[in-house]
Scaffold this active site. Structure first.
Site, PDB file in Angstrom:
ATOM      1  N   SER A 650      47.037  41.603  36.501  1.00 49.17           N
ATOM      2  CA  SER A 650      45.817  41.485  36.426  1.00 49.17           C
ATOM      3  C   SER A 650      45.551  42.576  34.954  1.00 49.17           C
ATOM      4  O   SER A 650      45.547  42.149  33.991  1.00 49.17           O
ATOM      5  CB  SER A 650      45.417  42.337  37.553  1.00 49.17           C
ATOM      6  OG  SER A 650      44.117  42.042  38.199  1.00 49.17           O
ATOM      7  N   ASP A 853      27.103  52.271  23.548  1.00 54.52           N
ATOM      8  CA  ASP A 853      28.083  53.043  22.409  1.00 54.52           C
ATOM      9  C   ASP A 853      29.832  52.815  22.600  1.00 54.52           C
ATOM     10  O   ASP A 853      30.568  53.507  22.708  1.00 54.52           O
ATOM     11  CB  ASP A 853      28.211  54.567  21.664  1.00 54.52           C
ATOM     12  CG  ASP A 853      29.064  54.389  20.900  1.00 54.52           C
ATOM     13  OD1 ASP A 853      29.195  54.030  19.844  1.00 54.52           O
ATOM     14  OD2 ASP A 853      28.899  56.075  20.061  1.00 54.52           O
ATOM     15  N   HIS A 906      46.258  35.187  42.818  1.00 59.32           N
ATOM     16  CA  HIS A 906      46.364  36.480  42.220  1.00 59.32           C
ATOM     17  C   HIS A 906      47.906  37.015  41.715  1.00 59.32           C
ATOM     18  O   HIS A 906      48.306  37.611  40.892  1.00 59.32           O
ATOM     19  CB  HIS A 906      45.196  37.360  42.273  1.00 59.32           C
ATOM     20  CG  HIS A 906      44.859  38.048  41.545  1.00 59.32           C
ATOM     21  ND1 HIS A 906      44.952  37.843  40.463  1.00 59.32           N
ATOM     22  CD2 HIS A 906      44.644  39.198  41.359  1.00 59.32           C
ATOM     23  CE1 HIS A 906      44.699  38.745  38.718  1.00 59.32           C
ATOM     24  NE2 HIS A 906      45.196  39.831  40.343  1.00 59.32           N
TER      25      HIS A 906
END
Length: 929
Positions: A650, A853, A906
């Site tokens: 993952s 940023d 998953h």
């Protein structure tokens, strides 16, 4: 002031005072923990005062020590033997000269902790175990006697009964009847009978054999004895048990046959015709359906342990020949204390005598059996499993320096299916602290507290250890036979430098050895900001795991990168099948990435005292680029600078591509499971894909569980109109309720969601168990960094600005659904207001959402030119990393190949080591190690 008024001749005032005391107690009990409830309420007209007007505390103490109500000579005269014994016990533990049968335990000065110890003493003196939860509702002598069976439930027990029964009685029981004898040739069909579901992995292992999978040989099915009234109920109980453990597979309804029966009855509780028909097709019997409760009396254990074994051996002597595998605990003996061990010794003797007569038998000895799923199966008895479940319920675990002999359920199943002859299944030693770490790893929030505080928590509400409370008052009772204290053992290397200490010492490097692997812990300092190597440092934690006997082999390294962010790496004993596969050829390093586990975790307590700006600035140093640089320090310090293979699960796959971007020279291969990052995609695009998949998952879920739609609707309406509080005091809202869908994309996730919702109601009220489950399924107690996950998708001039929250508005079919639909793992601004553990991060979360940023985490040019072999496992229907974006990204990575599967979810590789084998084969085909 006047002396306290004698109320004996004022019946109305007496009733008023009693009612007031009861009201005060009820008010306190509803709002306070039991340990904080006043032990006694004294009703006064005025507080006693000194001449200067201040409260006379000495007089108050004297009033509190005055005799409590309920003590009368008549009551003492008419007391039953059990009541007299209880009164004497209470007088001793409470320091009272007299105790009446109707006196309130807490008014007499008792506390919840004293109640636990009182119950332990009562059991020691011959009383039956006390349900403390029921007792506390009306804590009197009469209640104690009633709950423990009256005078019939109190029988002074000699010390011999605690230790078991005399050896001569055991020898008399351990005589095998003459009708147990070898019979004909084994059944050619190869059928199997398993006598219980204590270790469902055994069922799974036999179901996966080629013989059981032969559709043309229906007699070769795996038969499982299930205590049920009929075949339909038995089959459903079998299915539910395997589903709960993630072991149910397509086609199991054809190859697994549940047989309703009872081990303690003749013919195993079957009809004679059914018994004989089954005996004709079964070639192997696995006996695992006995009782392992150390609290039970010997006579109660004889039917389930001794007679059941005898019935199994009789079954093996009926019809076709059968081989019997008999599972037994390591402690079975005629000489050790405890009825359980002695009853199992008798059973073992019967099996041995059957073998001497020629019946093919074998005894398989095991310690505690630990499942690789989310629960614990304790074959030695139910205690360790109950202890884990109780800690989850009360959200607290004791701080214990104990270790337990354990082995994995999968390993037991492997031995049962494949080994021959008597065998002791290899058992390692796992520390209690590692077990607590695993409880947290699977998402359960538990605090580590002192033993007495833990007992108070256990006595405050019903839990799996309630039946054991009497045994826990003075520590884990030796009669239960659990664990042994860890003692430090020092080792040295060739230079004489201290190197290792017995797990779980907190030294710089520690080691634990089991019969399957050796574990060494590493704690290494790294710069908080790698651009400022001379600045502040943090410590990162990793566990080095190597197969037993290969500690000194020159094995290639594999670095495991866990999902997250903020989650710890899995404890090795609970890591799953992939670790066994990896250890065949690798030395594995399980890395707690910074911000979670034992590597400088970001929590409310570690961030306490910082401003929002300081927290936000700190969190910016916990992204993938910093984690990769930490890994490079580990590679130099732990692996001696050797290249290693990455295995990213993952979010670990995101880290792997950052590693390829920053330090490809450090890598020999990259393996990714469900985690190719969406190269070039924005956070908005990611969430559009995940919301679309979430709609598909909802459709599938409610098609399978249609009744849950109305249940969810009723719950949401109730929460919108009632102030329902979670265990941590936070209000449960309907929008938080929908977050239980977080696990819909995991293996067995829909079943977990269904299990949570089905326990929602206790009459017209929301049940306490449901509230605890929702708190665990939706909370972030041990992984606050995970709630800040959107920064994974941020980049230069690409602030996320609460992308999941904004994009959700594009899906009215999710927001406006009636009944409401479930939501996944997305993060929303309101969560930082409603979740107790996230409130300290609210300001920092908003600052991070607006931050622009950010450095790029992926060097697309370097990835395109990559020549390190990469194998990416992509799961169809992945709810967390969109398939479309993974497939779009992989062509942008040089030397990358995709392994696509629709069979698993998953977290498929975490549960099935064969998937790791497939990835390794791919990279080896491309020149990888």
């Amino acid at each position: 002031m006047d002396e306290p008024r004698d109320l004996a001749n004022d019946p109305a005032r007496t009733r008023w005072a009693a009612a007031l005391r009861e009201d005060v107690h009820r008010f306190a009990r509803e709002r306070l923990l039991p340990a904080m409830v006043p032990s006694r309420v004294v009703v006064l007209d005025d507080l006693p005062a000194l001449p200067n007007g201040k409260v006379d505390r000495g007089a108050l103490r004297a009033l509190a020590a005055a005799p409590a109500p309920g003590v009368t000579p008549a009551a003492a005269e008419h007391a039953t033997p059990a009541e007299s014994a209880a009164r004497a016990l209470w007088a001793e533990v409470l320091g009272r000269s007299e105790v009446g049968p109707d006196a309130d335990f807490f008014e007499l000065g008792g506390t919840s902790l004293i109640a636990v110890r009182m119950a332990a003493r009562w059991a020691e003196n011959g009383g039956a175990p006390l349900d403390l939860t029921a007792f506390m509702a009306s804590p009197t002598i009469r209640t104690l006697v009633r709950l423990t069976g009256g005078d019939g439930g109190w029988q002074p027990v000699p010390d011999a009964a605690v230790r078991g029964v005399p050896a001569d009685r055991l020898a008399a029981l351990a005589q095998l009847p003459a009708d147990v004898r070898p019979c004909g040739e084994p059944a050619r069909s190869g059928g199997v009978l398993i006598t219980g579901l204590a270790i469902p992995h055994i069922v799974r292992a036999f179901a996966d054999t080629d013989n059981a999978a032969d559709a043309d040989n229906t007699d070769a099915a795996v038969h499982v004895l299930v205590p049920a009234a009929d075949a339909g109920t038995a089959q459903e109980l079998l299915r539910v048990r395997l589903v709960e453990c993630g072991l149910w597979r397509a086609g199991d309804a054809d190859r697994l046959v549940a047989v309703p029966g009872d081990l303690t009855q003749p013919f195993l509780g079957m009809e004679p015709e059914t018994y004989r028909a089954l005996a004709a097709v079964v070639a192997r019997v696995v006996h695992v359906g006995e009782c392992f409760d150390r609290r039970a009396a010997f006579d109660d254990l004889v039917p389930v342990n001794v007679l059941s074994t005898l019935e199994v051996l009789r079954f093996a002597s009926t019809g076709a020949g059968k081989a019997v595998a008999h599972l037994s605990p390591l402690s079975a003996s005629s000489e050790v204390s405890g009825s359980l061990a002695q009853s199992k010794w008798v059973a073992d003797r019967l099996v041995r005598q059957a073998a001497e007569r020629g019946v093919p038998t074998r005894t398989i000895r095991v310690g505690q059996v630990v499942s690789e799923h989310e629960d614990v199966v304790d074959l030695a008895d139910g205690f360790l499993a109950a202890m884990v479940r109780a800690c989850m319920t009360v959200r607290a675990a004791p701080d214990l320096e104990l270790s337990f002999p354990v082995t994995s359920a999968a390993r037991v199943a492997e031995v049962v299916v494949g080994a021959t002859g008597d065998v002791v299944v290899p058992a390692g030693s796992v520390g209690w602290r590692e077990i607590v770490s695993n409880i947290r790893y699977i998402g359960r929030a538990v605090a580590v507290v002192g033993y007495d505080d833990w007992l108070r928590a256990l006595s405050a509400e019903p839990n799996a250890l309630t039946p054991y409370l009497a045994y826990l008052a003075d520590g884990l009772s030796p009669a239960l036979g659990y664990g042994h204290r860890l003692t430090p053992e020092t080792d040295t290397d060739d230079t004489g430098r201290e190197l290792l200490r017995t797990f779980p010492s907190r030294s710089a490097n520690t080691r634990m050895t089991t019969d399957e692997f050796t574990l060494r812990e590493h704690r290494v300092p790294v710069p908080l900001d790698h651009s400022d190597p001379d600045g502040p440092t943090i410590e990162v934690f990793a566990q080095e795991v190597v197969a037993r006997g290969r500690e000194h082999d020159d094995l290639p390294w594999l670095l495991f990168l866990q999902g997250g962010p903020g989650a710890p790496s899995p404890p090795p004993a609970f890591a799953g099948g992939w670790l066994t596969t990896a250890l065949e050829d690798h030395r594995v390093l399980l890395f707690d990435q910074r911000g979670g586990g034992r590597s400088a975790p970001i929590t409310a307590s570690t961030m306490a005292g910082r401003t929002d700006q300081e927290i936000a600035a700190h969190v910016t140093r916990f992204r993938a680029d910093s984690i990769v640089r930490d890994a490079e320090v580990l590679r130099a310090r732990v692996a001696g600078g050797a290249k290693w293979t990455l295995l990213g699960q993952s979010y670990g796959g995101f880290l792997a591509l950052t590693y390829l971007s920053l330090a490809p020279e450090a890598l020999s291969a990259v393996l990714i499971s469900g985690g190719v990052p969406p190269l070039g995609a924005t956070a908005d695009e990611v969430y559009r894909h995940t919301y679309a998949e979430l709609l598909r998952k909802n459709s599938a879920y409610f098609a399978e569980h249609p009744d849950d739609a109305d249940l969810l609707k009723r719950l949401a309406a109730h929460l919108d109109t009632h102030d329902v509080r979670l265990p941590d005091g936070a209000r449960l809202t309907s929008r938080r309720l929908r977050l239980v869908g977080r696990n819909l994309g995991m293996s067995n996730g829909p079943d977990r969601v269904h299990a949570v919702l089905r326990q929602a109601w206790d009459g017209d009220r929301v049940s306490e168990g449901f509230l605890r489950a929702v708190a665990a399924e939706t909370g972030f107690t041990d992984a606050q960094l995970y709630a800040l996950q959107e920064f994974l998708y941020a980049g230069p001039d690409r602030p996320t600005r609460w992308a999941a929250h904004r994009v959700l508005a594009e899906f009215p079919e999710l927001t406006d659904a009636d009944p409401p639909l479930l939501i996944g793992e997305m993060i929303y601004p309101w969560m930082f207001e409603e979740f107790t553990e996230l409130r300290p991060f609210a300001g920092a979360a908003h600052l991070l959402a607006e931050e622009s940023d950010w450095p790029d985490l992926y060097d697309l040019d370097r990835l395109a030119a990559n020549d390190v072999p990469v194998a990416a496992l992509v799961y169809d229907g992945d709810l967390y990393t969109p398939v479309e974006l993974q497939l779009r990204a992989t062509p942008r990575i040089g030397a990358a190949r995709v392994v696509r599967t629709g069979e698993f979810h998953h977290n498929g590789m975490m549960r099935n080591g064969e998937l790791l084998t497939r990835l390794l084969e791919v990279v080896r085909g491309d020149g990888g190690p």
